[in-house]
Design a protein around this motif. Structure first.
Motif, PDB file in Angstrom:
ATOM      1  N   ALA A 258      71.381 -15.614  11.714  1.00  0.00           N
ATOM      2  CA  ALA A 258      72.343 -16.381  10.909  1.00  0.00           C
ATOM      3  C   ALA A 258      73.273 -15.453  10.133  1.00  0.00           C
ATOM      4  O   ALA A 258      74.474 -15.710  10.023  1.00  0.00           O
ATOM      5  CB  ALA A 258      71.603 -17.320   9.953  1.00  0.00           C
ATOM      6  N   ILE A 259      72.737 -14.376   9.604  1.00  0.00           N
ATOM      7  CA  ILE A 259      73.551 -13.418   8.840  1.00  0.00           C
ATOM      8  C   ILE A 259      74.555 -12.726   9.760  1.00  0.00           C
ATOM      9  O   ILE A 259      75.741 -12.606   9.422  1.00  0.00           O
ATOM     10  CB  ILE A 259      72.648 -12.391   8.127  1.00  0.00           C
ATOM     11  N   LEU A 260      74.106 -12.290  10.927  1.00  0.00           N
ATOM     12  CA  LEU A 260      75.013 -11.615  11.857  1.00  0.00           C
ATOM     13  C   LEU A 260      76.092 -12.570  12.368  1.00  0.00           C
ATOM     14  O   LEU A 260      77.262 -12.194  12.467  1.00  0.00           O
ATOM     15  CB  LEU A 260      74.233 -10.991  13.016  1.00  0.00           C
TER      16      LEU A 260
ATOM     17  N   THR B 285      78.599 -13.183   9.648  1.00  0.00           N
ATOM     18  CA  THR B 285      79.455 -11.999   9.517  1.00  0.00           C
ATOM     19  C   THR B 285      80.573 -12.023  10.548  1.00  0.00           C
ATOM     20  O   THR B 285      81.751 -11.818  10.208  1.00  0.00           O
ATOM     21  CB  THR B 285      78.603 -10.717   9.660  1.00  0.00           C
ATOM     22  N   LEU B 286      80.232 -12.295  11.808  1.00  0.00           N
ATOM     23  CA  LEU B 286      81.252 -12.352  12.854  1.00  0.00           C
ATOM     24  C   LEU B 286      82.263 -13.474  12.594  1.00  0.00           C
ATOM     25  O   LEU B 286      83.468 -13.291  12.791  1.00  0.00           O
ATOM     26  CB  LEU B 286      80.597 -12.548  14.224  1.00  0.00           C
ATOM     27  N   GLU B 287      81.788 -14.625  12.154  1.00  0.00           N
ATOM     28  CA  GLU B 287      82.692 -15.743  11.857  1.00  0.00           C
ATOM     29  C   GLU B 287      83.652 -15.384  10.729  1.00  0.00           C
ATOM     30  O   GLU B 287      84.855 -15.639  10.819  1.00  0.00           O
ATOM     31  CB  GLU B 287      81.883 -16.987  11.474  1.00  0.00           C
ATOM     32  N   LEU B 288      83.114 -14.791   9.668  1.00  0.00           N
ATOM     33  CA  LEU B 288      83.968 -14.441   8.526  1.00  0.00           C
ATOM     34  C   LEU B 288      84.971 -13.350   8.880  1.00  0.00           C
ATOM     35  O   LEU B 288      86.121 -13.389   8.435  1.00  0.00           O
ATOM     36  CB  LEU B 288      83.106 -14.021   7.333  1.00  0.00           C
ATOM     37  N   ILE B 289      84.557 -12.396   9.690  1.00  0.00           N
ATOM     38  CA  ILE B 289      85.487 -11.356  10.137  1.00  0.00           C
ATOM     39  C   ILE B 289      86.670 -12.004  10.857  1.00  0.00           C
ATOM     40  O   ILE B 289      87.825 -11.652  10.619  1.00  0.00           O
ATOM     41  CB  ILE B 289      84.791 -10.350  11.076  1.00  0.00           C
TER      42      ILE B 289
ATOM     43  N   ALA C 184      79.382  -2.653   5.413  1.00  0.00           N
ATOM     44  CA  ALA C 184      79.649  -1.902   6.642  1.00  0.00           C
ATOM     45  C   ALA C 184      78.435  -1.924   7.567  1.00  0.00           C
ATOM     46  O   ALA C 184      78.580  -2.051   8.788  1.00  0.00           O
ATOM     47  CB  ALA C 184      80.044  -0.464   6.316  1.00  0.00           C
ATOM     48  N   ASP C 185      77.232  -1.833   7.017  1.00  0.00           N
ATOM     49  CA  ASP C 185      76.025  -1.833   7.841  1.00  0.00           C
ATOM     50  C   ASP C 185      75.783  -3.185   8.502  1.00  0.00           C
ATOM     51  O   ASP C 185      75.351  -3.251   9.650  1.00  0.00           O
ATOM     52  CB  ASP C 185      74.812  -1.413   7.014  1.00  0.00           C
ATOM     53  N   ILE C 186      76.052  -4.265   7.784  1.00  0.00           N
ATOM     54  CA  ILE C 186      75.898  -5.601   8.378  1.00  0.00           C
ATOM     55  C   ILE C 186      76.926  -5.779   9.492  1.00  0.00           C
ATOM     56  O   ILE C 186      76.603  -6.258  10.583  1.00  0.00           O
ATOM     57  CB  ILE C 186      76.102  -6.725   7.340  1.00  0.00           C
ATOM     58  N   VAL C 187      78.156  -5.402   9.221  1.00  0.00           N
ATOM     59  CA  VAL C 187      79.213  -5.544  10.223  1.00  0.00           C
ATOM     60  C   VAL C 187      78.882  -4.701  11.448  1.00  0.00           C
ATOM     61  O   VAL C 187      79.054  -5.144  12.586  1.00  0.00           O
ATOM     62  CB  VAL C 187      80.591  -5.192   9.630  1.00  0.00           C
ATOM     63  N   LEU C 188      78.379  -3.495  11.234  1.00  0.00           N
ATOM     64  CA  LEU C 188      77.977  -2.641  12.346  1.00  0.00           C
ATOM     65  C   LEU C 188      76.937  -3.341  13.209  1.00  0.00           C
ATOM     66  O   LEU C 188      77.068  -3.391  14.443  1.00  0.00           O
ATOM     67  CB  LEU C 188      77.433  -1.308  11.833  1.00  0.00           C
ATOM     68  N   ASP C 189      75.901  -3.895  12.594  1.00  0.00           N
ATOM     69  CA  ASP C 189      74.879  -4.594  13.376  1.00  0.00           C
ATOM     70  C   ASP C 189      75.449  -5.817  14.088  1.00  0.00           C
ATOM     71  O   ASP C 189      75.101  -6.088  15.240  1.00  0.00           O
ATOM     72  CB  ASP C 189      73.706  -5.012  12.486  1.00  0.00           C
ATOM     73  N   ALA C 190      76.329  -6.544  13.426  1.00  0.00           N
ATOM     74  CA  ALA C 190      76.919  -7.739  14.046  1.00  0.00           C
ATOM     75  C   ALA C 190      77.767  -7.369  15.258  1.00  0.00           C
ATOM     76  O   ALA C 190      77.652  -7.985  16.324  1.00  0.00           O
ATOM     77  CB  ALA C 190      77.759  -8.500  13.020  1.00  0.00           C
TER      78      ALA C 190
ATOM     79  N   MET D 110      90.794 -10.297  14.643  1.00  0.00           N
ATOM     80  CA  MET D 110      90.400  -9.318  13.625  1.00  0.00           C
ATOM     81  C   MET D 110      89.494  -8.203  14.137  1.00  0.00           C
ATOM     82  O   MET D 110      89.154  -7.304  13.395  1.00  0.00           O
ATOM     83  CB  MET D 110      89.705  -9.992  12.438  1.00  0.00           C
ATOM     84  N   ARG D 111      89.079  -8.221  15.399  1.00  0.00           N
ATOM     85  CA  ARG D 111      88.103  -7.240  15.876  1.00  0.00           C
ATOM     86  C   ARG D 111      88.671  -5.827  15.872  1.00  0.00           C
ATOM     87  O   ARG D 111      87.970  -4.885  15.522  1.00  0.00           O
ATOM     88  CB  ARG D 111      87.618  -7.624  17.276  1.00  0.00           C
ATOM     89  N   LEU D 112      89.931  -5.642  16.283  1.00  0.00           N
ATOM     90  CA  LEU D 112      90.501  -4.296  16.258  1.00  0.00           C
ATOM     91  C   LEU D 112      90.535  -3.755  14.832  1.00  0.00           C
ATOM     92  O   LEU D 112      90.220  -2.579  14.606  1.00  0.00           O
ATOM     93  CB  LEU D 112      91.900  -4.292  16.874  1.00  0.00           C
ATOM     94  N   ALA D 113      90.894  -4.594  13.897  1.00  0.00           N
ATOM     95  CA  ALA D 113      90.915  -4.162  12.495  1.00  0.00           C
ATOM     96  C   ALA D 113      89.517  -3.775  12.024  1.00  0.00           C
ATOM     97  O   ALA D 113      89.349  -2.811  11.266  1.00  0.00           O
ATOM     98  CB  ALA D 113      91.494  -5.267  11.612  1.00  0.00           C
ATOM     99  N   VAL D 114      88.514  -4.508  12.466  1.00  0.00           N
ATOM    100  CA  VAL D 114      87.136  -4.195  12.098  1.00  0.00           C
ATOM    101  C   VAL D 114      86.721  -2.851  12.687  1.00  0.00           C
ATOM    102  O   VAL D 114      86.119  -2.020  11.999  1.00  0.00           O
ATOM    103  CB  VAL D 114      86.172  -5.307  12.559  1.00  0.00           C
ATOM    104  N   LEU D 115      87.046  -2.626  13.950  1.00  0.00           N
ATOM    105  CA  LEU D 115      86.693  -1.349  14.569  1.00  0.00           C
ATOM    106  C   LEU D 115      87.393  -0.193  13.858  1.00  0.00           C
ATOM    107  O   LEU D 115      86.784   0.858  13.630  1.00  0.00           O
ATOM    108  CB  LEU D 115      87.028  -1.366  16.056  1.00  0.00           C
ATOM    109  N   ARG D 116      88.641  -0.391  13.479  1.00  0.00           N
ATOM    110  CA  ARG D 116      89.360   0.653  12.719  1.00  0.00           C
ATOM    111  C   ARG D 116      88.674   0.892  11.371  1.00  0.00           C
ATOM    112  O   ARG D 116      88.510   2.037  10.941  1.00  0.00           O
ATOM    113  CB  ARG D 116      90.810   0.236  12.488  1.00  0.00           C
TER     114      ARG D 116
END
Length: 193
Positions: free
Chosen positions: A23-25, A28-32, A64-70, A106-112
């Motif tokens: 649910a957390i991951l 995170t993806l939805e909010l990103i 950053a760690d949560i986003v990395l795992d997601a 938003m994925r490219l921005a997240v990777l950056r």
């Protein structure tokens, strides 16, 4: 003689719930996708996931760690490691899926942002390398190792070429991640045209 077996000390707190982690991951993806990396907060993730902030901080150091795992979990799920017996088909499928995943909202921005974080936080940089970059390189190498005779360069070099081009385009915003790039990379690293 009496044998004594030492038991591991009991863990403190509640055990990890896989349902909460998922649910957390997902939250995170939805909010990103909705607000972008910069505006995602631990509070927002917790609210969306229906968990407490304490649960998040018990499992991750920060955003950053949560986003990395997601992102890592999502990439492993969404990007296949095909094995059709044909290198160009398998590599083309892998690249197309990789580029499609990267082009999500938003994925490219997240990777950056994650790559920038690696420059600021060496501990996060090591985690990013170990969990995300290495897993993506290994997935590609698996596809390529099945057909070494059809490569113009060694597998390691082909992996570096593909991800070098990918990250260059992500970080510099020079060029698109599209079917044209897929064709160009296939031509660049494979022998059969």
């Amino acid at each position: 003689m009496v044998s004594t077996v030492r038991k591991a000390p009991p863990r403190r707190g509640r055990p990890r719930s896989d349902a909460s982690r998922v649910a957390i991951l997902q939250a995170t993806l939805e909010l990103i996708s909705e607000v972008g990396y910069r505006d995602v907060s631990i509070e927002g993730i917790a609210a969306r996931a229906g968990t407490g902030k304490a649960t998040i901080y018990r499992w991750w150091r920060g955003k950053a760690d949560i986003v990395l795992d997601a992102v890592t979990t999502d990439a492993a799920r969404e990007i296949p490691v095909p094995d059709t017996g044909d290198l160009r088909t398998d590599l083309g499928t892998f690249l197309a899926a990789t580029f499609t995943a990267a082009r999500r909202p938003m994925r490219l921005a997240v990777l950056r942002a994650l790559m920038a974080e690696t420059q600021l936080d060496p501990e996060f940089g090591a985690a990013f390398e170990a969990r995300f970059l290495r897993s993506r390189r290994e997935a590609l190498a698996t596809v390529l190792r099945r057909h070494p005779d059809e490569l113009i360069v060694p597998v390691t070099t082909a992996v570096h070429v593909v991800f070098g081009v990918l990250w260059y385009r992500i970080l510099t915003r020079q060029g698109r991640l599209d079917a044209t790039l897929t064709r160009e990379l296939l031509t660049l690293v494979t022998t059969r045209q």
